[in-house]
Design an enzyme around this catalytic site. Structure first.
Site, PDB file in Angstrom:
ATOM      1  N   THR A  64       0.849  -1.184   0.000  1.00 46.45           N
ATOM      2  CA  THR A  64       0.000   0.000   0.000  1.00 46.45           C
ATOM      3  C   THR A  64       0.887   1.238   0.000  1.00 46.45           C
ATOM      4  OG1 THR A  64      -0.111   0.326   2.405  1.00 46.45           O
ATOM      5  CG2 THR A  64      -1.606  -1.319   1.447  1.00 46.45           C
ATOM      6  N   CYS A  65       0.258   2.401   0.095  1.00 50.01           N
ATOM      7  CA  CYS A  65       1.052   3.630   0.112  1.00 50.01           C
ATOM      8  C   CYS A  65       1.897   3.731   1.383  1.00 50.01           C
ATOM      9  CB  CYS A  65       0.153   4.859  -0.014  1.00 50.01           C
ATOM     10  SG  CYS A  65      -1.059   5.038   1.308  1.00 50.01           S
ATOM     11  N   ASN A  66       1.510   3.004   2.430  1.00 44.40           N
ATOM     12  CA  ASN A  66       2.210   3.103   3.713  1.00 44.40           C
ATOM     13  C   ASN A  66       3.132   1.936   4.022  1.00 44.40           C
ATOM     14  OD1 ASN A  66       1.103   5.568   4.479  1.00 44.40           O
ATOM     15  ND2 ASN A  66      -0.730   4.607   5.297  1.00 44.40           N
ATOM     16  N   GLN A 131      -7.557  -4.027   1.631  1.00 44.20           N
ATOM     17  CA  GLN A 131      -6.277  -4.304   0.983  1.00 44.20           C
ATOM     18  C   GLN A 131      -5.744  -5.677   1.395  1.00 44.20           C
ATOM     19  OE1 GLN A 131      -4.600  -0.780   2.660  1.00 44.20           O
ATOM     20  NE2 GLN A 131      -4.953   0.470   0.822  1.00 44.20           N
ATOM     21  N   GLY A 200      -5.556  11.570 -11.941  1.00 48.49           N
ATOM     22  CA  GLY A 200      -5.674  10.235 -11.355  1.00 48.49           C
ATOM     23  C   GLY A 200      -7.037  10.036 -10.721  1.00 48.49           C
ATOM     24  N   GLY A 202      -8.345   6.984  -9.633  1.00 47.71           N
ATOM     25  CA  GLY A 202      -8.474   5.705  -8.937  1.00 47.71           C
ATOM     26  C   GLY A 202      -9.203   5.913  -7.624  1.00 47.71           C
ATOM     27  N   ILE A 204      -8.215   6.637  -4.441  1.00 52.46           N
ATOM     28  CA  ILE A 204      -7.859   7.821  -3.656  1.00 52.46           C
ATOM     29  C   ILE A 204      -8.274   9.090  -4.395  1.00 52.46           C
ATOM     30  CG2 ILE A 204      -5.939   9.169  -2.725  1.00 52.46           C
ATOM     31  CD1 ILE A 204      -4.515   6.563  -2.113  1.00 52.46           C
ATOM     32  N   GLY A 205      -7.999   9.140  -5.708  1.00 52.55           N
ATOM     33  CA  GLY A 205      -8.383  10.316  -6.487  1.00 52.55           C
ATOM     34  C   GLY A 205      -9.889  10.521  -6.495  1.00 52.55           C
TER      35      GLY A 205
END
Length: 419
Positions: A64-66, A131, A200, A202, A204-205
């Protein structure tokens, strides 16, 4: 422990000493470094295809982003790390310097904390559950989830659900996308006059875009996405504008606020695109960063990235922190039950042997009854056998006296059968 004794069908227990997790997250790495180790769908596929050559038959990866974490069974954690890094931009040596490695019970505890949102950059972030489900499903569909991992993940999901229902750990609206909205609200004046570009569309966007419309009342928003159809659909749904990717330079130049949330491995918004334009607020929600780092040096650009947004203090976070002890208590209960289940799997061969012997005795008992040689309590064989097995399993769970239970179970059955 399973009351219906389904664990009797398990014949190959897993040693938790061979269970490892190796990963990096936001605590020691920034987004640009994490971006060096992100795993795409295709890379995940390649890793699973290569796994047997590394001596690994059961694993899953959360990216993931984290965080990027690999969970699996191995002789040494280096096998998992080396396998993962065959597909990453960063190498195994760099990963090992930054990584945390946990084994056995510590690895189990880590996954429970991740699933509960206790290890998230934003405390109580419940998105991690989706996720996790996707990551495990991907591996399971390719036969890379053994019974240990399947049971463990199911317990993690149940624990997370209990925490969400019985605590306030995930209450309130706190996410990176909402943090971006909060930042815009607090720093931008006359928002109605501002032109906004969202690059973007997706998850989050899309969430960020919807929040801008719902919470900020923004309407002058243009959406651009590499797959133009996605931008067209979201724009139609929210009554916004869209533009093709080949007009990106034009819209960068005219925008007052730019928000980027793509999964591009290289920057899409460049220094040269920003230097000749007017003052802009640029918010980068992408991992890896999607705005060229040197853009921060431009006097006309205020650049804020995902890590900076995640550090914003919020009353909600303080309220969530008060719920951590409750969540930990729930997790400890689930971990105890899982470890008990795993321990019982080691007793499965003994319980199967007992079940076989009790069936033999029951057959003899039935034969004796038919010839009138004996009398016994009219209890169905299966019901009585299950009762004895449950009693024996509970004894095994709390004590370890080996073969003594075999004799005790037979005696208990015979005593009940021939009253």
């Amino acid at each position: 422990m399973d009351t219906d004794l389904k664990f009797l069908n398990i014949t190959t227990p897993c040693n938790i000493g061979g269970f490892f997790i190796a990963g990096i997250n936001y605590k020691k790495t920034d987004a640009s470094m994490r971006g060096m180790f992100t795993i795409s769908h295709d890379q995940y596929e390649n890793i699973i295809n290569l796994a047997p050559a590394f001596g690994i038959s059961s694993l899953f990866i959360i990216s993931t982003c984290n965080r990027t974490e690999i969970y699996g069974f191995a002789d040494q954690p280096a096998q998992l790390i080396n396998l993962l890094c065959t597909q990453t931009l960063g190498n195994a040596a760099s990963f090992k310097q930054l990584a945390y490695v946990k084994n056995g019970k510590k690895a189990i505890e880590h996954l429970f904390n991740v699933g509960a949102g206790l290890d998230s950059q934003i405390l109580g972030d419940y998105e991690i559950i989706g996720q996790l489900k996707q990551a495990v499903k991907f591996a399971k569909d390719r036969d890379f989830i053994n019974c240990f991992l399947e049971r463990l993940v199911n317990d993690v999901l149940q624990s997370s659900k209990t925490i969400k229902n019985e605590t306030s750990l995930s209450d309130g609206t706190v996410s990176v996308s909402f943090a971006a909205i909060k930042y815009i609200k607090e720093t931008v004046t006359n928002l109605a006059d501002k032109k906004i570009l969202l690059l973007g569309t997706g998850k989050i966007g899309s969430n960020t875009c919807k929040n801008m419309v719902d919470y900020l009342g923004a309407t002058d928003i243009t959406l651009i996405n590499r797959t133009e159809e996605k931008a067209i659909n979201l724009a139609a749904k929210l009554n916004l504008k869209h533009a093709p990717m080949d007009r990106l330079d034009e819209y960068i130049a005219s925008a007052d606020i730019i928000i980027t949330a793509t999964n591009s491995e290289k920057p899409t918004i460049l220094y040269t695109q920003l230097e000749a334009s007017g003052p802009k607020l640029v918010i980068d929600l992408s991992i890896p960063y999607n705005v060229e780092a040197s853009s921060r040096k431009l006097s006309n650009i205020k650049l804020v990235n995902v890590d900076e947004l995640s550090k914003l203090n919020d009353v909600t976070i303080t309220q969530r922190q008060a719920e951590v002890p409750k969540a930990k208590k729930i997790i400890n209960t689930y971990i105890s039950n899982f470890l008990a289940w795993n321990q019982m799997r080691k007793n499965a061969p003994m319980l199967k042997a007992i079940k076989t012997k009790l069936n033999e005795i029951a057959t003899l008992r039935d034969a004796g009854f038919k010839t009138g040689e004996t009398n016994y309590t009219p209890i169905p064989n299966e019901q009585l056998i299950q009762k004895v097995l449950k009693s024996t399993a509970n004894k095994m769970r709390h004590h370890n006296h080996g073969g003594c239970y075999y004799i005790q179970a037979i005696n208990e059955f015979v005593k009940a059968a021939y009253q």
